[in-house]
Design an enzyme around this catalytic site. Sequence first.
Site, short mmCIF file in Angstrom:
data_model
loop_
_atom_site.label_atom_id
_atom_site.label_comp_id
_atom_site.label_asym_id
_atom_site.label_seq_id
_atom_site.Cartn_x
_atom_site.Cartn_y
_atom_site.Cartn_z
N LEU A 137 -6.10 10.91 14.86
CA LEU A 137 -7.10 10.90 13.78
C LEU A 137 -8.14 9.84 14.10
O LEU A 137 -7.83 8.66 14.22
CB LEU A 137 -6.42 10.58 12.45
CG LEU A 137 -7.34 10.56 11.23
CD1 LEU A 137 -7.87 11.96 10.93
CD2 LEU A 137 -6.62 10.00 10.01
N HIS A 241 -1.93 -1.03 13.38
CA HIS A 241 -3.17 -1.64 13.88
C HIS A 241 -4.15 -1.74 12.71
O HIS A 241 -4.15 -0.87 11.83
CB HIS A 241 -3.73 -0.69 14.95
CG HIS A 241 -4.92 -1.20 15.68
ND1 HIS A 241 -6.17 -1.21 15.13
CD2 HIS A 241 -5.06 -1.66 16.94
CE1 HIS A 241 -7.04 -1.68 16.01
NE2 HIS A 241 -6.38 -1.96 17.13
C1 LIG Z 1 -8.42 6.02 10.06
C2 LIG Z 1 -9.84 6.53 9.98
C3 LIG Z 1 -9.89 7.91 10.60
C4 LIG Z 1 -10.24 6.65 8.49
O1 LIG Z 1 -11.53 7.20 8.44
P1 LIG Z 1 -12.49 7.03 7.19
O2 LIG Z 1 -12.89 5.62 7.04
O3 LIG Z 1 -13.59 8.05 7.33
O4 LIG Z 1 -11.52 7.47 6.00
P2 LIG Z 1 -11.84 7.68 4.49
O5 LIG Z 1 -11.47 9.08 4.16
O6 LIG Z 1 -13.23 7.25 4.16
O7 LIG Z 1 -10.84 6.66 3.81
C5 LIG Z 1 -9.50 6.97 3.60
C6 LIG Z 1 -8.86 5.88 2.76
O8 LIG Z 1 -8.51 4.77 3.61
C7 LIG Z 1 -9.16 3.60 3.18
N1 LIG Z 1 -9.55 2.87 4.38
C8 LIG Z 1 -10.30 3.34 5.39
N2 LIG Z 1 -10.42 2.40 6.35
C9 LIG Z 1 -9.72 1.32 5.92
C10 LIG Z 1 -9.45 0.04 6.46
N3 LIG Z 1 -9.92 -0.33 7.64
N4 LIG Z 1 -8.68 -0.80 5.74
C11 LIG Z 1 -8.18 -0.42 4.53
N5 LIG Z 1 -8.40 0.78 3.99
C12 LIG Z 1 -9.17 1.64 4.65
C13 LIG Z 1 -10.34 4.06 2.36
O9 LIG Z 1 -10.70 3.09 1.42
C14 LIG Z 1 -9.81 5.33 1.72
O10 LIG Z 1 -9.02 5.10 0.59
P3 LIG Z 1 -9.57 5.35 -0.90
O11 LIG Z 1 -10.41 6.58 -0.87
O12 LIG Z 1 -8.32 5.48 -1.70
O13 LIG Z 1 -10.36 4.13 -1.20
C15 LIG Z 1 -10.83 5.58 10.65
O14 LIG Z 1 -10.68 4.30 10.08
C16 LIG Z 1 -10.64 5.47 12.14
O15 LIG Z 1 -11.17 6.30 12.91
N6 LIG Z 1 -9.93 4.45 12.60
C17 LIG Z 1 -9.76 4.16 14.02
C18 LIG Z 1 -8.79 5.09 14.66
C19 LIG Z 1 -7.38 4.96 14.16
O16 LIG Z 1 -6.82 3.86 14.16
N7 LIG Z 1 -6.83 6.09 13.82
C20 LIG Z 1 -5.45 6.20 13.42
C21 LIG Z 1 -4.64 6.33 14.67
S1 LIG Z 1 -3.03 6.73 14.29
C22 LIG Z 1 -2.96 8.39 14.32
O17 LIG Z 1 -3.84 9.05 14.72
C23 LIG Z 1 -1.73 9.01 13.74
C24 LIG Z 1 -1.89 9.18 12.30
C25 LIG Z 1 -2.68 10.40 11.94
O18 LIG Z 1 -3.15 11.14 12.81
O19 LIG Z 1 -2.81 10.65 10.71
#
Ligand SMILES: CC(C)(COP(=O)(O)OP(=O)(O)OC[C@H]1O[C@@H](n2cnc3c(N)ncnc32)[C@H](O)[C@@H]1OP(=O)(O)O)[C@@H](O)C(=O)NCCC(=O)NCCSC(=O)CCC(=O)O
Length: 347
Positions: A137, A241
Amino acid sequence: MSRPPTTPSAPQTADLVRPARRGDLDGLLALARAADAGMTNLPADRAALDDRLAASEQALIDPETRNAGAAVYLVLERQGRVIGAACVFARIGVAQPFYSYRVTRLTQLSPDLGKRVEMSVLTLVNDLTDQAEVGGLFVAPDARKGQAGRLMARSRYLFMARHRDWFGEQVIADLRGVQDADGRSPVWDALGAHFYAMDFAAADRACALSGTRFISDLGPKYPIYVGLLPPAAQAALGKPHQDGVGAERLLREEGFVSDGYVDIFDGGPTLRARIDDLKAIREARRAPLAGLTDTPTDDALVCAGAGAAFRVVRGGLSAGDDGVRAEASLINALGLAPGQEITHVRF
Ligand SMILES: CC(C)(COP(=O)(O)OP(=O)(O)OC[C@H]1O[C@@H](n2cnc3c(N)ncnc32)[C@H](O)[C@@H]1OP(=O)(O)O)[C@@H](O)C(=O)NCCC(=O)NCCSC(=O)CCC(=O)O
């Protein structure tokens, strides 16, 4: 969770989730390059990513390919640009063993000394063989925190609902583990580095490019007492992470729980759920499209089609006796025709 309905006249083209194609290679590579090490399912390597896209296209049409461990990749397209990715494996651990550490508690009593000592122990297992997995994701950094992650993540469950017989009973998600400011993993430094004689990034690459066989060849043959690890590694075990905190939140919201497994490289948590208990799958409904509405009552994820034609869009719906009515932007984005069966779930 219910969110405010989108306005029917929203001018921009709707974000679209669809299966990835070979032609998405450049877009996906750009996403992969924006990620740090540890996104095993999104390798920043053109040839490896292209192989995964080819396997994904094949998995959509061939049961043998998906049962042999190929992932289906979904992408989130916004105005022609790929801004998000995620993948779904129908079965893991088939072509390549899937290893985890199982964390168990061990209690020892000495009645003579009146002492009771509890220790956690890590054992290398492949208990999760044959389960489905969601992973990879990723949302482009400039598109985060606007629900794109939730849209991507939930679209995968709709994909599973729409192709329910491709999957077994359980699904896992392996979250990336803690890294320090220099990108070092305390769990890797305390454990993996001693066994595999390479650095974390090299091990991660080896998994993505050459498979997991080296883990059984070189990995620990005896259980490991957690109390003997340095404090930083103990503290990181089972923690995600910092960039994965949002991903963990999304998984837990859907019903995933941790039940004692962690990633063998970085100690990130492995979460599990029964597929039929996932919120999006429990609440998903199939219905024919009855027509158009200008006054939607629900903010929904709507999907149509199957295999390579699978599509998800978020938009406004109203339920009626004869089926559901959808706002025009949604009908256009999905190319729906009256009477067509859709699957929808409240966003
Ligand atoms: C994880 C995502 C994809 C989340 O993307 P977005 O920010 O667009 O998500 P969103 O829909 O806007 O937000 C979803 C909910 O998470 C919260 N949220 C988002 N980022 C946050 C952060 N850094 N810390 C705390 N909370 C956070 C938001 O407030 C929201 O909750 P509310 O609406 O309730 O406020 C991104 O942060 C990302 O690309 N991260 C880097 C890659 C990563 O680490 N991916 C996971 C790898 S692990 C994996 O892939 C396995 C798990 C899997 O596939 O599901």
